[in-house]
Design an enzyme around this catalytic site. Structure first.
Site, mmCIF file in Angstrom:
data_model
loop_
_atom_site.group_PDB
_atom_site.id
_atom_site.type_symbol
_atom_site.label_atom_id
_atom_site.label_comp_id
_atom_site.label_asym_id
_atom_site.label_seq_id
_atom_site.Cartn_x
_atom_site.Cartn_y
_atom_site.Cartn_z
ATOM 1 N N CYS A 32 29.892 2.995 0.860
ATOM 2 C CA CYS A 32 29.703 4.502 0.573
ATOM 3 C C CYS A 32 28.209 4.940 0.647
ATOM 4 C CB CYS A 32 30.269 4.662 -0.751
ATOM 5 S SG CYS A 32 30.127 6.430 -1.242
ATOM 6 N N SER A 33 27.913 5.870 0.856
ATOM 7 C CA SER A 33 26.537 6.640 0.791
ATOM 8 C C SER A 33 25.563 5.798 1.549
ATOM 9 C CB SER A 33 26.202 6.776 -0.751
ATOM 10 O OG SER A 33 25.167 7.604 -0.692
#
Length: 564
Positions: free
Chosen positions: A219-220
């Protein structure tokens, strides 16, 4: 104390009658034991959300401590453990700033010796065949967070038949220092990730995982890492599917070949000379790791801006093993990557939480209004190319040429939307549209809009989550007590947990997120250039087309590329 007693008891049992390097798997009522090609590893038992017992191995050192002469050097994988590994507690957290932000816990267990991983797997008796492996890369801008088990708990995903791997990698200066020459070519944190993947290839079969079915996910900044591994020559053959959520490396500007400016700044913050790269690195090698951690907040110009500081670089060739030799976006356009099935997504209000600290701070707000050029270019990661036009158009379209007002809900919405699109939403849009054109494998795209009881952002007006912000989807994959109580078995949130884990399980096992062993209730087609379908995840699952494309026309106008 109980963990120590369990460990001593298991050693005693082994010494009584079981050889340490037997091919036969060992297990006791006290704790699980796994014999890997690298050595014997002791763990603990744990229980999932649905009451399923599983094996937990935490704090496995996968590389030599990156300390002393190994600071700012590529990682060295551990091939053999000299003695049995006590994997009953999390390893150290990598050095990072802690500024009481975002309900993140203080890390008393921080240390530069931090290259540890966690492996979670169903009980041996429940593993009839080798299971798909999900390898998760944690988020937070390459500046923060950790794989610690109370941040990314396995209790949701281990209700499925998968093996889950989480791990730490070096952060900020200690992980990404790059002077662009042979002194510090850069990307050591990414090479940590590669070594972790190589460790998985060597050892994961002993935990019941299939080394030929590894899904890299993140994520990210973890999502950015996933795409980088698809391009990196170092990562070839180490994974077979990819999940990239709420993050993209397809930034507006081209990737640099060094981060010398940041290296100079770190040197000045630690009273080191800045004459050249040799003296910078030599001096920084002498500084205690705590000195790095205490200075990281000083890289910000205001609040937590710029959020992106240390990052990957395109490495110049000095005879080293290079993680990246080409700009990531250019590599995708050329199809110069490992082609695997991939899931990509964005959330409703990416990076919205960056706006409240500005709207509620009169000093920063005044500066944003009066020095828009400096503040906006930093906050929204704008390149110097076309900067003046970008600043004018963004102020016109997002703020409607009006000043931002203190504690104003309207100003909060406008500024939050600008943070959303500049930092994550538009780069993810660009990633999905490039991938569906240049990858030979299917691309699935989803839009996470669900708002439940869990959230990284708490509304100052309601005291509850009121939109799906950056990273929120991970809370329905990994329980984390700092952001949400563990979700039960009934209710709206429970349905989302079941759907998200079903999607990840199906994809990890089959390379397709659609209902096979777990029912999603509809067929979700891959995205194509001519049929840009996406799945909207809210209380219901629905299919739509052309995600936010009208909204992104401004950004396409400011920073055009040829998608073909």
């Amino acid at each position: 104390m109980q963990e120590l007693l369990n460990f001593i008891s298991s050693i005693f049992l082994l010494l009584l009658g079981t050889p340490l390097h037997s091919d036969k798997q060992i297990e006791s009522d006290l704790q699980p034991v796994t014999v890997t090609p690298s050595g014997t590893i002791f763990g603990l038992y744990n229980v999932t959300r649905r009451g399923r017992r599983f094996e937990s191995y935490r704090g496995i050192r996968y590389a030599e401590p990156p300390i002393g002469d190994l600071r700012f050097q590529p990682p060295k994988m551990i091939d053999k453990y000299e003695s049995p590994v006590n994997a009953t507690r999390d390893g150290h957290v990598c050095p990072q700033a802690w500024n009481n932000c975002c309900r993140t816990p203080p890390y008393e267990d921080m240390d530069e010796d931090c290259l540890f991983m966690n492996v979670y797997t169903p009980l041996k008796k429940d593993r009839k065949t080798l299971l798909p492996v999900i390898f998760f890369i944690h988020q937070s801008a390459f500046l923060a967070k950790t794989a610690r088990s109370d941040i990314f708990e396995p209790n949701y995903l281990l209700d499925r038949d998968i093996v889950l791997v989480t791990f730490n990698y070096r952060l900020a200066t200690l992980g990404f220092l790059s002077t662009g020459d042979k002194i510090a070519p850069g990307n050591n944190a990414m090479k940590d990730q590669v070594i972790a993947l190589r460790w998985v290839q060597k050892n994961i079969r002993a935990f019941g995982g299939d080394p030929n079915s590894v899904t890299i996910s993140g994520c990210s900044s973890g999502s950015v890492s996933v795409i980088a591994h698809m391009v990196s020559p170092m990562s070839k053959g180490l994974f077979h599917r990819a999940i990239a959520i709420s993050g993209s490396p397809t930034k507006i500007d081209k990737m640099p070949s060094d981060q010398y400016t940041w290296a100079e700044k770190q040197a000045r913050l630690l009273d080191c000379p800045t004459t050249n790269s040799s003296v910078i690195v030599a001096c920084l090698k002498t500084k205690p790791w705590r000195d790095f951690a205490r200075t990281y907040d000083k890289f910000y110009v205001f609040d937590r801006n710029p959020i992106h500081q240390w990052d990957m670089v395109v490495e110049n060739d000095f005879g080293q093993e290079r993680f990246l030799a080409i700009d990531l976006m250019e590599a995708i356009r050329q199809g110069n990557m490992t082609h695997v099935p991939i899931i990509i997504n964005q959330n409703t209000a990416e990076f919205f939480s960056m706006a409240p600290p500005i709207i509620t701070n009169s000093t920063i707000l005044k500066q944003m209004n009066e020095d828009w050029e400096m503040m906006a270019s930093l906050a929204f990661l704008l390149p110097k190319t076309n900067l003046k036009k970008a600043l004018e158009l963004l102020r016109t379209v997002y703020l409607q040429n009006r000043p931002l007002y203190l504690n104003s809900p309207e100003s909060l919405e406008r500024l939050g939307s600008l943070y959303c699109d500049s930092s994550v939403a538009f780069p993810v849009h660009r990633l999905a549209n490039l991938m569906c054109r240049h990858s030979t494998q299917p691309v699935w795209y989803f839009f996470f809009t669900y708002v439940g009881e869990c959230g990284y952002y708490i509304s100052p007006y309601t005291g509850k989550p009121d939109r799906a912000v950056h990273q929120d989807e991970t809370l329905y994959l990994f329980p984390s007590p700092y952001y949400c109580e563990q979700i039960g078995l009934i209710g709206r949130d429970a349905v989302i947990v079941d759907r998200m884990t079903a999607m990840w399980y199906n994809f990890a096992k089959y390379g397709d997120p659609n209902p096979i062993d777990a029912d999603l209730g509809l067929y979700w087609p891959p995205m194509t250039p001519d049929n840009r379908t996406y799945l909207k995840i809210s209380d219901d699952l629905t299919l739509h087309k052309n995600l936010r494309e009208k909204r992104f026309e401004l950004w396409e106008q400011l920073h055009p590329i040829d998608y073909n």
